[in-house]
Design a protein around this motif. Structure first.
Motif, PDB file in Angstrom:
ATOM      1  N   LYS A  24       0.864  -1.181   0.000  1.00 45.94           N
ATOM      2  CA  LYS A  24       0.000   0.000   0.000  1.00 45.94           C
ATOM      3  C   LYS A  24       0.898   1.228   0.000  1.00 45.94           C
ATOM      4  O   LYS A  24       2.024   1.170   0.457  1.00 45.94           O
ATOM      5  CB  LYS A  24      -0.896   0.036   1.230  1.00 45.94           C
ATOM      6  CG  LYS A  24      -1.916  -1.075   1.289  1.00 45.94           C
ATOM      7  CD  LYS A  24      -2.755  -0.967   2.539  1.00 45.94           C
ATOM      8  CE  LYS A  24      -3.689  -2.151   2.635  1.00 45.94           C
ATOM      9  NZ  LYS A  24      -4.417  -2.151   3.894  1.00 45.94           N
ATOM     10  N   MET A  25       0.363   2.333  -0.507  1.00 39.94           N
ATOM     11  CA  MET A  25       1.106   3.593  -0.492  1.00 39.94           C
ATOM     12  C   MET A  25       0.223   4.661   0.140  1.00 39.94           C
ATOM     13  O   MET A  25      -0.959   4.766  -0.203  1.00 39.94           O
ATOM     14  CB  MET A  25       1.464   4.039  -1.916  1.00 39.94           C
ATOM     15  CG  MET A  25       2.447   3.146  -2.604  1.00 39.94           C
ATOM     16  SD  MET A  25       2.965   3.804  -4.208  1.00 39.94           S
ATOM     17  CE  MET A  25       1.459   3.691  -5.150  1.00 39.94           C
ATOM     18  N   ASN A  26       0.781   5.438   1.048  1.00 44.07           N
ATOM     19  CA  ASN A  26       0.044   6.539   1.647  1.00 44.07           C
ATOM     20  C   ASN A  26      -0.074   7.676   0.645  1.00 44.07           C
ATOM     21  O   ASN A  26       0.861   7.956  -0.102  1.00 44.07           O
ATOM     22  CB  ASN A  26       0.745   7.046   2.904  1.00 44.07           C
ATOM     23  CG  ASN A  26       0.701   6.025   4.013  1.00 44.07           C
ATOM     24  OD1 ASN A  26      -0.279   5.317   4.174  1.00 44.07           O
ATOM     25  ND2 ASN A  26       1.765   5.950   4.778  1.00 44.07           N
ATOM     26  N   TYR A  61      -4.456  -0.033 -12.817  1.00 39.53           N
ATOM     27  CA  TYR A  61      -5.186  -0.264 -11.569  1.00 39.53           C
ATOM     28  C   TYR A  61      -6.041   0.956 -11.252  1.00 39.53           C
ATOM     29  O   TYR A  61      -5.609   2.093 -11.441  1.00 39.53           O
ATOM     30  CB  TYR A  61      -4.202  -0.515 -10.422  1.00 39.53           C
ATOM     31  CG  TYR A  61      -4.876  -0.720  -9.082  1.00 39.53           C
ATOM     32  CD1 TYR A  61      -5.568  -1.896  -8.818  1.00 39.53           C
ATOM     33  CD2 TYR A  61      -4.845   0.258  -8.098  1.00 39.53           C
ATOM     34  CE1 TYR A  61      -6.202  -2.084  -7.595  1.00 39.53           C
ATOM     35  CE2 TYR A  61      -5.460   0.068  -6.879  1.00 39.53           C
ATOM     36  CZ  TYR A  61      -6.144  -1.102  -6.637  1.00 39.53           C
ATOM     37  OH  TYR A  61      -6.765  -1.299  -5.432  1.00 39.53           O
ATOM     38  N   THR A  62      -7.267   0.723 -10.802  1.00 43.10           N
ATOM     39  CA  THR A  62      -8.167   1.793 -10.383  1.00 43.10           C
ATOM     40  C   THR A  62      -8.897   1.360  -9.118  1.00 43.10           C
ATOM     41  O   THR A  62      -9.307   0.195  -9.006  1.00 43.10           O
ATOM     42  CB  THR A  62      -9.207   2.113 -11.477  1.00 43.10           C
ATOM     43  OG1 THR A  62      -8.523   2.519 -12.649  1.00 43.10           O
ATOM     44  CG2 THR A  62     -10.147   3.228 -11.049  1.00 43.10           C
ATOM     45  N   GLU A  63      -9.059   2.301  -8.194  1.00 43.29           N
ATOM     46  CA  GLU A  63      -9.806   2.029  -6.975  1.00 43.29           C
ATOM     47  C   GLU A  63     -10.557   3.279  -6.533  1.00 43.29           C
ATOM     48  O   GLU A  63     -10.240   4.388  -6.974  1.00 43.29           O
ATOM     49  CB  GLU A  63      -8.891   1.544  -5.853  1.00 43.29           C
ATOM     50  CG  GLU A  63      -7.926   2.589  -5.353  1.00 43.29           C
ATOM     51  CD  GLU A  63      -6.988   2.049  -4.286  1.00 43.29           C
ATOM     52  OE1 GLU A  63      -6.923   0.826  -4.078  1.00 43.29           O
ATOM     53  OE2 GLU A  63      -6.312   2.879  -3.663  1.00 43.29           O
ATOM     54  N   ILE A  79      -3.335   3.991  -1.034  1.00 45.75           N
ATOM     55  CA  ILE A  79      -3.521   3.428  -2.370  1.00 45.75           C
ATOM     56  C   ILE A  79      -3.185   1.939  -2.282  1.00 45.75           C
ATOM     57  O   ILE A  79      -2.143   1.552  -1.779  1.00 45.75           O
ATOM     58  CB  ILE A  79      -2.625   4.149  -3.392  1.00 45.75           C
ATOM     59  CG1 ILE A  79      -3.018   5.622  -3.466  1.00 45.75           C
ATOM     60  CG2 ILE A  79      -2.730   3.474  -4.759  1.00 45.75           C
ATOM     61  CD1 ILE A  79      -2.092   6.469  -4.299  1.00 45.75           C
ATOM     62  N   GLY A  80      -4.089   1.137  -2.765  1.00 48.75           N
ATOM     63  CA  GLY A  80      -3.968  -0.316  -2.637  1.00 48.75           C
ATOM     64  C   GLY A  80      -4.919  -0.849  -1.587  1.00 48.75           C
ATOM     65  O   GLY A  80      -5.087  -2.050  -1.439  1.00 48.75           O
ATOM     66  N   GLY A  81      -5.568   0.058  -0.838  1.00 48.62           N
ATOM     67  CA  GLY A  81      -6.478  -0.354   0.219  1.00 48.62           C
ATOM     68  C   GLY A  81      -7.909   0.086  -0.013  1.00 48.62           C
ATOM     69  O   GLY A  81      -8.749  -0.070   0.860  1.00 48.62           O
ATOM     70  N   GLY A  82      -8.195   0.630  -1.191  1.00 49.92           N
ATOM     71  CA  GLY A  82      -9.552   1.081  -1.497  1.00 49.92           C
ATOM     72  C   GLY A  82     -10.380  -0.025  -2.123  1.00 49.92           C
ATOM     73  O   GLY A  82      -9.981  -1.187  -2.163  1.00 49.92           O
ATOM     74  N   ASN A  83     -11.549   0.343  -2.634  1.00 52.91           N
ATOM     75  CA  ASN A  83     -12.425  -0.607  -3.324  1.00 52.91           C
ATOM     76  C   ASN A  83     -11.968  -0.722  -4.773  1.00 52.91           C
ATOM     77  O   ASN A  83     -12.196   0.181  -5.572  1.00 52.91           O
ATOM     78  CB  ASN A  83     -13.884  -0.138  -3.260  1.00 52.91           C
ATOM     79  CG  ASN A  83     -14.399  -0.091  -1.839  1.00 52.91           C
ATOM     80  OD1 ASN A  83     -14.056  -0.924  -1.021  1.00 52.91           O
ATOM     81  ND2 ASN A  83     -15.200   0.905  -1.545  1.00 52.91           N
ATOM     82  N   SER A  84     -11.341  -1.838  -5.093  1.00 49.41           N
ATOM     83  CA  SER A  84     -10.762  -2.045  -6.418  1.00 49.41           C
ATOM     84  C   SER A  84     -11.840  -2.044  -7.498  1.00 49.41           C
ATOM     85  O   SER A  84     -12.876  -2.684  -7.355  1.00 49.41           O
ATOM     86  CB  SER A  84      -9.988  -3.360  -6.447  1.00 49.41           C
ATOM     87  OG  SER A  84      -9.458  -3.591  -7.730  1.00 49.41           O
ATOM     88  N   GLN A  85     -11.588  -1.302  -8.583  1.00 48.24           N
ATOM     89  CA  GLN A  85     -12.505  -1.232  -9.720  1.00 48.24           C
ATOM     90  C   GLN A  85     -11.933  -1.940 -10.944  1.00 48.24           C
ATOM     91  O   GLN A  85     -12.678  -2.468 -11.743  1.00 48.24           O
ATOM     92  CB  GLN A  85     -12.792   0.233 -10.062  1.00 48.24           C
ATOM     93  CG  GLN A  85     -13.385   1.029  -8.919  1.00 48.24           C
ATOM     94  CD  GLN A  85     -14.754   0.518  -8.516  1.00 48.24           C
ATOM     95  OE1 GLN A  85     -15.660   0.504  -9.326  1.00 48.24           O
ATOM     96  NE2 GLN A  85     -14.888   0.083  -7.281  1.00 48.24           N
ATOM     97  N   GLY A  87      -8.098  -4.067 -12.226  1.00 48.73           N
ATOM     98  CA  GLY A  87      -6.725  -4.487 -11.963  1.00 48.73           C
ATOM     99  C   GLY A  87      -6.529  -5.001 -10.551  1.00 48.73           C
ATOM    100  O   GLY A  87      -7.461  -5.057  -9.752  1.00 48.73           O
ATOM    101  N   ASP A  88      -5.297  -5.376 -10.263  1.00 46.49           N
ATOM    102  CA  ASP A  88      -4.919  -5.894  -8.948  1.00 46.49           C
ATOM    103  C   ASP A  88      -3.633  -5.191  -8.527  1.00 46.49           C
ATOM    104  O   ASP A  88      -2.593  -5.351  -9.170  1.00 46.49           O
ATOM    105  CB  ASP A  88      -4.707  -7.403  -9.037  1.00 46.49           C
ATOM    106  CG  ASP A  88      -4.445  -8.052  -7.688  1.00 46.49           C
ATOM    107  OD1 ASP A  88      -4.167  -7.332  -6.702  1.00 46.49           O
ATOM    108  OD2 ASP A  88      -4.507  -9.290  -7.618  1.00 46.49           O
ATOM    109  N   PHE A  89      -3.697  -4.415  -7.448  1.00 45.67           N
ATOM    110  CA  PHE A  89      -2.560  -3.620  -7.002  1.00 45.67           C
ATOM    111  C   PHE A  89      -1.334  -4.501  -6.724  1.00 45.67           C
ATOM    112  O   PHE A  89      -0.211  -4.126  -7.047  1.00 45.67           O
ATOM    113  CB  PHE A  89      -2.932  -2.817  -5.750  1.00 45.67           C
ATOM    114  CG  PHE A  89      -1.891  -1.822  -5.341  1.00 45.67           C
ATOM    115  CD1 PHE A  89      -1.772  -0.609  -6.007  1.00 45.67           C
ATOM    116  CD2 PHE A  89      -1.024  -2.075  -4.300  1.00 45.67           C
ATOM    117  CE1 PHE A  89      -0.810   0.320  -5.644  1.00 45.67           C
ATOM    118  CE2 PHE A  89      -0.067  -1.158  -3.922  1.00 45.67           C
ATOM    119  CZ  PHE A  89       0.040   0.041  -4.599  1.00 45.67           C
TER     120      PHE A  89
END
Length: 102
Positions: A24-26, A61-63, A79-85, A87-89
């Motif tokens: 994940k990225m802040n 990737y989109t979330e 980023i990487g912790g939202g609701n994925s729309q 792709g796969d982070f």
């Protein structure tokens, strides 16, 4: 003898260290409305996309995040912790960059 031991330990430490892709990225952003006024203590939604190659490149990737701004209008998400729309982070090949955020 101590120097040789220290050098050997340093070599082993260097060999055993490998780069790891982030899980994940802040990310922080100041949120403003159409009048350029700060959106303080508001619920906001943000769609974040990771693009490959350029600022207009292909989306890998989109979330979507739902967050609440603080008293300074600051929104903080991972980023990487939202609701994925799309792709796969965890599957992004970071060595194939550069990558851009939108």
């Amino acid at each position: 003898m101590k120097k040789i031991f220290a050098i050997i330990m340093l070599v082993f430490a260097a060999i055993s260290v490998f780069a790891q892709a982030p899980q994940k990225m802040n990310y922080q952003a100041v949120v403003r409305n159409a009048s350029n006024a700060l959106m303080t203590n508001h619920s906001v939604s943000a769609r974040i996309s990771v693009l490959q190659g350029s600022a207009t490149g292909s989306i890998v990737y989109t979330e979507i995040h739902n967050a609440i701004t603080n008293a300074n209008g600051l929104m903080t998400v991972e980023i990487g912790g939202g609701n994925s729309q799309a792709g796969d982070f965890s599957q992004i090949d970071w060595s194939a960059g550069p990558y851009f955020l939108r």
